[in-house]
Structures are given as C-alpha cells and as structure tokens.
Motif scaffolding. Structure first.
Motif, PDB file in Angstrom:
ATOM      1  N   UNK A  77       0.755  -1.361  -0.052  1.00 54.19           N
ATOM      2  CA  UNK A  77      -0.083   0.078   0.005  1.00 54.19           C
ATOM      3  C   UNK A  77       0.930   1.152   0.157  1.00 54.19           C
ATOM      4  N   UNK A  78       1.989   1.168  -0.855  1.00 51.50           N
ATOM      5  CA  UNK A  78       2.672   2.516  -1.088  1.00 51.50           C
ATOM      6  C   UNK A  78       3.753   2.773  -0.105  1.00 51.50           C
ATOM      7  N   UNK A  79       3.941   1.774   1.010  1.00 50.06           N
ATOM      8  CA  UNK A  79       5.040   1.882   2.091  1.00 50.06           C
ATOM      9  C   UNK A  79       6.076   0.704   1.779  1.00 50.06           C
ATOM     10  N   UNK A  80       7.131   0.988   1.615  1.00 54.03           N
ATOM     11  CA  UNK A  80       8.368   0.036   1.502  1.00 54.03           C
ATOM     12  C   UNK A  80       8.772  -0.594   3.038  1.00 54.03           C
ATOM     13  N   UNK A  81       8.989  -1.752   3.161  1.00 50.81           N
ATOM     14  CA  UNK A  81       9.222  -2.331   4.269  1.00 50.81           C
ATOM     15  C   UNK A  81      10.271  -3.566   4.105  1.00 50.81           C
ATOM     16  N   UNK A  82      10.950  -3.988   5.235  1.00 53.49           N
ATOM     17  CA  UNK A  82      11.853  -5.262   4.906  1.00 53.49           C
ATOM     18  C   UNK A  82      11.198  -6.529   5.631  1.00 53.49           C
ATOM     19  N   UNK A  83      11.129  -7.416   4.528  1.00 49.75           N
ATOM     20  CA  UNK A  83      10.232  -8.743   4.625  1.00 49.75           C
ATOM     21  C   UNK A  83      11.584  -9.652   5.027  1.00 49.75           C
ATOM     22  N   UNK A  84      11.503 -10.427   6.132  1.00 46.81           N
ATOM     23  CA  UNK A  84      12.288 -11.247   6.357  1.00 46.81           C
ATOM     24  C   UNK A  84      12.256 -12.535   5.470  1.00 46.81           C
ATOM     25  N   UNK A  85      13.464 -12.986   4.894  1.00 41.28           N
ATOM     26  CA  UNK A  85      13.605 -14.122   4.414  1.00 41.28           C
ATOM     27  C   UNK A  85      13.784 -15.389   5.436  1.00 41.28           C
ATOM     28  N   UNK A  86      12.889 -16.109   5.503  1.00 42.26           N
ATOM     29  CA  UNK A  86      12.788 -17.010   6.558  1.00 42.26           C
ATOM     30  C   UNK A  86      14.096 -18.264   6.458  1.00 42.26           C
ATOM     31  N   UNK A  87      14.309 -18.673   5.274  1.00 45.82           N
ATOM     32  CA  UNK A  87      15.028 -19.446   5.024  1.00 45.82           C
ATOM     33  C   UNK A  87      16.084 -19.432   3.862  1.00 45.82           C
ATOM     34  N   UNK A  88      17.082 -18.305   4.117  1.00 42.28           N
ATOM     35  CA  UNK A  88      17.946 -17.961   3.339  1.00 42.28           C
ATOM     36  C   UNK A  88      18.745 -18.961   2.645  1.00 42.28           C
ATOM     37  N   UNK A  89      19.303 -19.017   1.425  1.00 47.80           N
ATOM     38  CA  UNK A  89      19.918 -19.905   0.727  1.00 47.80           C
ATOM     39  C   UNK A  89      21.562 -19.799   1.263  1.00 47.80           C
ATOM     40  N   UNK A  90      21.809 -20.566   2.049  1.00 47.79           N
ATOM     41  CA  UNK A  90      23.073 -20.517   2.884  1.00 47.79           C
ATOM     42  C   UNK A  90      24.267 -21.530   2.042  1.00 47.79           C
ATOM     43  N   UNK A  91      24.858 -20.815   0.917  1.00 48.12           N
ATOM     44  CA  UNK A  91      25.633 -21.615   0.119  1.00 48.12           C
ATOM     45  C   UNK A  91      27.040 -21.525   0.902  1.00 48.12           C
TER      46      UNK A  91
END
Length: 291
Positions: free
Chosen positions: A42-56
């Motif tokens: 709705x027009x606002x930016x926000x930081x969305x958690x990446x719950x399972x980041x690809x940990x190479x």
C-alpha cells in the motif's frame, strides 16, 4: 432498520472501502533475522524477512578462487569495522556471481553481517533503506542482482547517491554489492560513438558516454567472472553430484554432464548444478524402483 442504523452501516461500508487506499504503517523490522527482501505494501516499503536464506558454502564454489579471495577480504574488513568498498560483479551468466554474495552470509553472519536484497526497480527507495539501517550495530550488504538500467531509470541516480554520497555522509555500516551481465550498466548506442570529437591530437569522448561509465566507476571493487572450459565445468558437476550423494563421477556421468551442457549451449556453475539435480534425482528414483 432505522434511518440512524442505515447511516451507521453506510459509514462502515465507506470506511471499509477507504481502507484499501489508506497506506498502512509498516511494523518495525524483525532484526533477529539475517536476511531481508525489500517489499511494498500500500505504497510503503518495508523489510520482509527471508525465513530460510540460501546459505551456500564458499568451499562449494569452484574455479573462482581469485574472486573469492578478493570479496572475502573486502567483506572481512567491512564486518570488522574497517573501510571497504562497494562491489560490482560482472560477467557471464551462471558463473557464481550471485552465489558468492549469498555464500558471504554463511561465512560472516556470526560476525554481524546481514543482507538486504532489493530489486532494481526499487532502487529509488535506497534513501529510505539507508535511513532504516544506518543506526543499527549490524553490518549490511544491500544486494541487487542482475543490475542494469534503461535510459531514464530513476534508480540510476538514487544508486549513484548511495555509492558516492550526497551532502549527507554515506553510512559506514552499509555497502552495495551488485551483479550484472555487463560492465557498463546503461545501454550504449552507436550514435554515441559519433559524439567523440577529435580536437587537434586530443580525443574527447561525448558526455553521454562518460555518464554511462561513471556509475561503474563508483564501485570501488570490480570482479569479473568468465565462462568455464570443459574440464572446469566437469569438476563443478562432479562436486554437485557429491553434494547430492553420488560420489563416483564415472564415464556415464561425464557423458551425461556434457550432453546436458550441449543442449543448453553453455558451460557454467549454474548449468552444472542443474545437471546434478536432474542426474542425482533420476539415479535415486531408479534405485528405489529396482528394490
């Protein structure tokens, strides 16, 4: 229903419709995470958690030892609070540019490194992102994958400001790491070559050419990645097969790996990874059916 009740109902219906257009205030980011993706609501930016980041793991990336050495050194300086540079990784597709950045999280997250992934279309939000991050104790890499611009992109100037600073100093706890398939991040056109003027013995490039190379120049470190030869490709394919539980890289696997690369017209780490997933899966399925 009384007139008053009808009025109340109409007011509630109107408020419900208006809520879809009223920007919601994003909640405080979940700072317990180690990776986020910049999103909009709705027009606002926000930081969305990446719950399972690809940990190479860095040791899983082969034939890019020089590039690994440089980016590890730069990132180690950064997480330890010393000066370091923004990084531009350029070159052939599938050669490990994105993977090496993701692998840094495995290497340095315990030292406070965090990654914020941003799409190039959202680069105009960089001032908002830096405002969120600048007072944190963690060290943040703002990561933009597959970076390039078209003429007139607003994100171009926003990125220049973050890389170079404006009247306000850039934040010491933020670096930009970006990947691109081309060194110059704006398209160049034949007509621009005609702007080069010869004045006596001096060559003066047209201003538009200089503008298009200036963004790349603002990255303090450039790392170039190249297509693999056949032997390098097979080494990576064998490594990924071992990762998926097939330790023997025999003649059949070699032939299959080469055929896989031929059908795609490319030899790269990404192609080797895709081959290994397919080959290992087929072998495991065949072994299950043979029982």
């Amino acid at each position: 229903m009384s007139d008053f009740s009808q009025l109340i109902q109409r007011a509630e219906d109107l408020l419900a419709r208006l809520e879809a257009f009223i920007p919601s205030v994003p909640s405080e980011p979940d700072w317990s995470a180690i990776a986020w993706r910049w999103q909009h609501n709705k027009g606002h930016g926000y930081l969305e958690v990446i719950p399972d980041p690809h940990l190479i793991q860095l040791e899983d990336l082969h034939n890019i030892d020089q590039q690994k050495t440089e980016i590890i050194r730069n990132t180690a300086q950064f997480v330890q609070g010393y000066t370091a540079n923004n990084v531009l990784l350029t070159g052939a597709r599938g050669t490990g540019k994105s993977s090496i950045v993701k692998a840094l999280l495995s290497q340095f997250s315990q030292d406070g490194l965090r990654i914020v992934e941003i799409d190039k279309k959202d680069l105009t939000d960089l001032p908002q992102i830096t405002a969120l991050l600048r007072n944190r104790l963690e060290r943040f890499i703002v990561f933009c994958d597959d970076l390039s611009f078209e003429v007139g992109d607003a994100g171009y100037k926003a990125l220049k400001v973050v890389l170079d600073g404006s009247m306000a100093a850039t934040s010491d706890n933020i670096l930009v790491y970006a990947t691109s398939n081309r060194r110059h991040l704006l398209p160049e056109f034949m007509a621009e070559s005609l702007e080069t003027q010869h004045l006596g013995g001096e060559i003066r490039p047209g201003d538009s050419i200089e503008e298009k190379t200036s963004l790349s120049d603002r990255f303090g470190m450039w790392l170039a990645f190249y297509s693999f030869d056949q032997d390098e490709y097979l080494i990576i394919a064998a490594q990924w097969l071992r990762h998926y539980g097939i330790s023997i890289f025999d003649e059949a696997a070699t032939t299959a790996a080469l055929q896989w690369s031929h059908t795609r017209g490319s030899r790269s780490g990404r192609i080797a990874y895709q081959f290994a997933r397919d080959y290992a899966g087929r072998k495991q399925l065949a072994a299950k059916h043979s029982v």
